[in-house]
Design a protein around this motif. Sequence first.
Motif, PDB file in Angstrom:
ATOM      1  N   GLN A 156     -37.988 -97.514 -48.998  1.00  0.00           N
ATOM      2  CA  GLN A 156     -39.357 -98.065 -48.572  1.00  0.00           C
ATOM      3  C   GLN A 156     -40.325 -96.938 -48.945  1.00  0.00           C
ATOM      4  N   LEU A 157     -39.608 -95.537 -48.901  1.00  0.00           N
ATOM      5  CA  LEU A 157     -40.345 -94.330 -49.279  1.00  0.00           C
ATOM      6  C   LEU A 157     -40.652 -94.291 -50.750  1.00  0.00           C
ATOM      7  N   LEU A 158     -39.655 -94.643 -51.591  1.00  0.00           N
ATOM      8  CA  LEU A 158     -39.788 -94.794 -52.973  1.00  0.00           C
ATOM      9  C   LEU A 158     -40.698 -95.725 -53.198  1.00  0.00           C
ATOM     10  N   ARG A 159     -40.692 -96.766 -52.743  1.00  0.00           N
ATOM     11  CA  ARG A 159     -41.934 -98.010 -52.957  1.00  0.00           C
ATOM     12  C   ARG A 159     -43.220 -97.470 -52.906  1.00  0.00           C
ATOM     13  N   LYS A 160     -43.643 -96.711 -51.985  1.00  0.00           N
ATOM     14  CA  LYS A 160     -44.644 -95.999 -51.885  1.00  0.00           C
ATOM     15  C   LYS A 160     -44.997 -95.073 -52.715  1.00  0.00           C
ATOM     16  N   LEU A 161     -44.368 -94.333 -53.493  1.00  0.00           N
ATOM     17  CA  LEU A 161     -44.293 -93.358 -54.591  1.00  0.00           C
ATOM     18  C   LEU A 161     -44.389 -93.968 -55.886  1.00  0.00           C
ATOM     19  N   ILE A 162     -43.251 -94.746 -56.310  1.00  0.00           N
ATOM     20  CA  ILE A 162     -43.449 -95.205 -57.478  1.00  0.00           C
ATOM     21  C   ILE A 162     -43.484 -96.902 -57.587  1.00  0.00           C
ATOM     22  N   LYS A 163     -43.976 -97.406 -58.659  1.00  0.00           N
ATOM     23  CA  LYS A 163     -43.894 -98.820 -58.775  1.00  0.00           C
ATOM     24  C   LYS A 163     -43.653 -99.210 -60.299  1.00  0.00           C
ATOM     25  N   PRO A 164     -43.111-100.042 -60.543  1.00  0.00           N
ATOM     26  CA  PRO A 164     -42.474-101.193 -59.529  1.00  0.00           C
ATOM     27  C   PRO A 164     -41.036-100.551 -59.269  1.00  0.00           C
ATOM     28  N   GLU A 165     -40.318-101.124 -58.290  1.00  0.00           N
ATOM     29  CA  GLU A 165     -39.247-100.684 -57.656  1.00  0.00           C
ATOM     30  C   GLU A 165     -38.094-100.512 -58.515  1.00  0.00           C
ATOM     31  N   VAL A 166     -37.311 -99.077 -58.343  1.00  0.00           N
ATOM     32  CA  VAL A 166     -36.063 -98.947 -59.184  1.00  0.00           C
ATOM     33  C   VAL A 166     -35.014 -98.475 -58.514  1.00  0.00           C
ATOM     34  N   GLY A 167     -33.725 -98.978 -58.763  1.00  0.00           N
ATOM     35  CA  GLY A 167     -32.600 -98.682 -58.051  1.00  0.00           C
ATOM     36  C   GLY A 167     -32.318 -97.220 -57.906  1.00  0.00           C
ATOM     37  N   ARG A 168     -31.626 -96.926 -56.937  1.00  0.00           N
ATOM     38  CA  ARG A 168     -31.291 -95.336 -56.697  1.00  0.00           C
ATOM     39  C   ARG A 168     -30.454 -94.864 -57.848  1.00  0.00           C
ATOM     40  N   GLU A 169     -29.217 -95.785 -58.115  1.00  0.00           N
ATOM     41  CA  GLU A 169     -28.241 -95.481 -59.352  1.00  0.00           C
ATOM     42  C   GLU A 169     -29.002 -95.115 -60.578  1.00  0.00           C
ATOM     43  N   ARG A 170     -30.368 -95.800 -60.771  1.00  0.00           N
ATOM     44  CA  ARG A 170     -30.914 -95.311 -62.230  1.00  0.00           C
ATOM     45  C   ARG A 170     -31.803 -94.052 -62.053  1.00  0.00           C
ATOM     46  N   LEU A 171     -32.171 -93.823 -60.973  1.00  0.00           N
ATOM     47  CA  LEU A 171     -32.780 -92.589 -60.623  1.00  0.00           C
ATOM     48  C   LEU A 171     -32.121 -91.324 -60.800  1.00  0.00           C
ATOM     49  N   LYS A 172     -30.724 -91.711 -60.021  1.00  0.00           N
ATOM     50  CA  LYS A 172     -29.854 -90.452 -60.185  1.00  0.00           C
ATOM     51  C   LYS A 172     -28.997 -90.204 -61.637  1.00  0.00           C
ATOM     52  N   ALA A 173     -29.434 -91.417 -62.373  1.00  0.00           N
ATOM     53  CA  ALA A 173     -28.752 -91.096 -63.926  1.00  0.00           C
ATOM     54  C   ALA A 173     -29.647 -90.513 -64.724  1.00  0.00           C
ATOM     55  N   VAL A 174     -30.875 -90.253 -64.523  1.00  0.00           N
ATOM     56  CA  VAL A 174     -31.775 -89.909 -65.192  1.00  0.00           C
ATOM     57  C   VAL A 174     -31.798 -88.384 -65.709  1.00  0.00           C
ATOM     58  N   ASN A 175     -31.909 -88.275 -67.119  1.00  0.00           N
ATOM     59  CA  ASN A 175     -31.675 -87.284 -67.966  1.00  0.00           C
ATOM     60  C   ASN A 175     -33.060 -86.612 -68.285  1.00  0.00           C
ATOM     61  N   SER A 176     -33.848 -87.463 -68.616  1.00  0.00           N
ATOM     62  CA  SER A 176     -35.317 -86.966 -69.205  1.00  0.00           C
ATOM     63  C   SER A 176     -36.278 -87.803 -68.752  1.00  0.00           C
ATOM     64  N   ILE A 177     -37.491 -87.556 -68.783  1.00  0.00           N
ATOM     65  CA  ILE A 177     -38.800 -88.489 -68.545  1.00  0.00           C
ATOM     66  C   ILE A 177     -39.914 -87.847 -69.268  1.00  0.00           C
ATOM     67  N   VAL A 178     -40.979 -89.038 -69.682  1.00  0.00           N
ATOM     68  CA  VAL A 178     -42.115 -88.537 -70.064  1.00  0.00           C
ATOM     69  C   VAL A 178     -43.091 -88.825 -69.199  1.00  0.00           C
ATOM     70  N   SER A 179     -43.876 -87.752 -68.708  1.00  0.00           N
ATOM     71  CA  SER A 179     -45.113 -88.121 -67.943  1.00  0.00           C
ATOM     72  C   SER A 179     -46.209 -88.291 -68.631  1.00  0.00           C
ATOM     73  N   ILE A 180     -47.053 -89.139 -68.193  1.00  0.00           N
ATOM     74  CA  ILE A 180     -48.153 -89.563 -68.924  1.00  0.00           C
ATOM     75  C   ILE A 180     -49.424 -89.671 -68.124  1.00  0.00           C
ATOM     76  N   VAL A 181     -50.423 -89.042 -68.564  1.00  0.00           N
ATOM     77  CA  VAL A 181     -51.632 -89.201 -67.646  1.00  0.00           C
ATOM     78  C   VAL A 181     -52.894 -89.418 -68.631  1.00  0.00           C
ATOM     79  N   SER A 182     -53.720 -90.226 -68.483  1.00  0.00           N
ATOM     80  CA  SER A 182     -54.850 -90.779 -69.403  1.00  0.00           C
ATOM     81  C   SER A 182     -56.141 -90.495 -68.715  1.00  0.00           C
TER      82      SER A 182
END
Length: 367
Positions: A156-182
Amino acid sequence: MNVLGLLSAGGKVSATPGRWRCFPFLLESSLFQTLRNSCCRKKTTAPKKIIPHVDFSDENTKESGKALDKLFSSEQQASILHVLNTASNKELEAFRLLRGRKSINIVEHREKFGPFQNLESLMNVPLFRYKTTLKVCKSILSPETGGKKKKLPENQLLRKLIKPEVGRERLKAVNSIVSIVSGTRRIAWAHLDRKLAVLDWQQNECCQLMKGTYPSSVYLEEISSVISKMPKADFYVLEKTGPSVQNSSLFPVLLHFHIVEAMLYALLNKTFAQDGQHQVLSMNRNAVGKHFELMIGDTRTSGKEIVKQLLSESVLKEEPRVFFPPDKIVRYRQLFSSTEQYRAEELYDSLLQAVAFYELAVFNTES
């Protein structure tokens, strides 16, 4: 003329039919004579008798304090006093009821008057009345049930932070991200790995957008050009923001943000049709602002100084919060310096959003 006015005039009542039907009874009553004498007597020049004011608040406080001590055993009182007398401001804020000014007041009172001798003495601290003190004592003894709100589920905390909802396992397996601001004139992005090393950080001017009638073809060309320069990553994190719909004068800006967001979702989610997995996420802008203490009320301030501090710490500290590779730090510092003459909030925000994503959404799920 009101009733008292009529009385002071000697009890003469208008003979208007039906208007003062109740007055004959009033004229014959003793109440009438009392009111008339009160209205018509002369003002006395004798000094008024002053009745001394008795303040019972202090006595009530003492009684409440004594009752407070009776509610807890000697062992419980000792446990509560140990926390109040030894915990730091930050440790006190771990209790929900002591967050903000209350924890500061406890520490200041302790430094000024010494340790608390009993639970009653806590009521001498500003903002602590009997009911508040009672709730605080209970919360110290039983942090999970003593007035503290039930912790929200992690999803529920993650749901308020990021959308759409993503499973914990995918987040734990993250190696890199690209953060985009327009923004309205440029798009910035920051590529960070899970060690918070900045692999890429730049911005691209998009001057053709926000001109004319918002042709879709122009948006497609501009956004496609920007995406072609972005590296591959496990997730692409977009900033979720936008002016209020109620402000009609900002509707063109709101429309622009929605078009850019839709384009990024469509062009970056390349495998969604096959596996149904989202690679593009939207992150709450104010959540990032709160994480870096940039919020003043509902308004988020510039993150320029924090980015400047992160750049300096990367050179001066052995274990900086964010790591800028030595072969790229000079280029990044030059990029940052080039923004001194104009606002480049998109550039600053893209880096801060990436850091906040790891610290709030990735590292918090690993415990």
